[in-house]
Design an enzyme around this catalytic site. Structure first.
Site, PDB file in Angstrom:
ATOM      1  N   CYS A  86     -23.643   5.657 -28.767  1.00 26.06           N
ATOM      2  CA  CYS A  86     -24.383   7.114 -28.586  1.00 26.06           C
ATOM      3  C   CYS A  86     -23.299   8.016 -27.718  1.00 26.06           C
ATOM      4  O   CYS A  86     -22.319   8.389 -28.335  1.00 26.06           O
ATOM      5  CB  CYS A  86     -25.418   6.531 -27.436  1.00 26.06           C
ATOM      6  N   HIS A 194     -28.558   1.957 -30.350  1.00 29.06           N
ATOM      7  CA  HIS A 194     -28.139   0.946 -29.438  1.00 29.06           C
ATOM      8  C   HIS A 194     -28.271  -0.369 -29.813  1.00 29.06           C
ATOM      9  O   HIS A 194     -29.203  -0.848 -29.512  1.00 29.06           O
ATOM     10  CB  HIS A 194     -28.916   1.505 -28.239  1.00 29.06           C
ATOM     11  N   GLU A 196     -26.942  -3.047 -28.426  1.00 26.76           N
ATOM     12  CA  GLU A 196     -27.117  -3.713 -27.222  1.00 26.76           C
ATOM     13  C   GLU A 196     -28.577  -3.655 -26.595  1.00 26.76           C
ATOM     14  O   GLU A 196     -29.052  -4.696 -25.917  1.00 26.76           O
ATOM     15  CB  GLU A 196     -26.246  -3.200 -26.069  1.00 26.76           C
TER      16      GLU A 196
END
Length: 220
Positions: A86, A194, A196
């Protein structure tokens, strides 16, 4: 695998990244402040998402010129695996480590939702555990995720296998629905979604986990 998470004022996904790395690798990452000139030798560097420096000037523009990025750029150019997610992707393009730019979303709205994307190249440090063409679900949360590059650059990225991920539908106006790219050497990955945030079922899915296990299995 010893890793480092670079922390800028305004970062808001650095903790998400740190938690994911510790859960998957079993080792706490270094949290490196943006004003540091140097940090310990690591196997992997992560530039997390957020709104570094409040997105002042342009997203990632100020972070790209911070003290710590001189060292990050040097290590990335020396071959250390480096991931920008990002805002981290925006920083990588601002430094020139990756080509192109991230522009304002085509609909001018902040996009925050789970999106489907396909794995375009499994022959990278970050994607070896995926299957070619595999469709995965990963969340996005951005206002400036519209990937742009000139046609020659886009042709080169696709022709040389540097497009790692593509959205399965138009999410933000990104050229050729590109969600993530690598450098020519393949040790640097920038992506808007994302991974994660999607590493275990308790978070809604685990499609992001393979990105980190790919890296860990390659380095170990």
């Amino acid at each position: 695998m010893k890793s480092a998470v670079i922390v800028f004022p305004g970062s808001n996904c650095d903790r998400d990244m740190a938690v994911a790395l510790e859960k998957i690798t079993g080792t706490k990452p270094l949290m490196v402040w943006h004003q540091d000139y140097d940090f310990e030798t690591v196997d992997f560097i992560a530039l997390p998402g957020g709104f570094s420096y409040g997105d002042y000037l342009r997203c990632g523009a100020m972070s790209a010129r911070s003290h710590v990025m001189k060292e990050v750029i040097k290590r990335a150019n020396d071959g250390v695996p480096t991931l920008g997610i990002c805002n981290g992707f925006q920083i990588l393009t601002e430094t020139g480590l990756l080509p192109g730019a991230l522009m304002r979303n085509a609909n001018l709205h902040f996009v925050c939702k789970d999106v489907a994307m396909t794995v375009e190249n499994t022959d990278t440090l970050f994607t070896k555990d995926y299957a070619g063409g595999e469709e995965i679900i990963i969340p996005v949360a951005h206002h400036d995720g519209n990937y742009f590059a000139d046609d020659d650059t886009l042709d080169r990225l696709e022709g040389e296998g540097q497009v790692a991920f593509k959205y399965t539908s138009d999410i933000n106006g990104a050229q050729r629905q590109i969600a993530g790219i690598t450098n020519a050497r393949g040790n640097i990955l920038g992506m808007m979604p994302h991974p994660e945030r999607m590493i275990e079922p308790a978070l809604g899915g685990s499609d992001g986990r393979k990105l980190f296990t790919s890296l860990m299995n390659t380095l170990n």
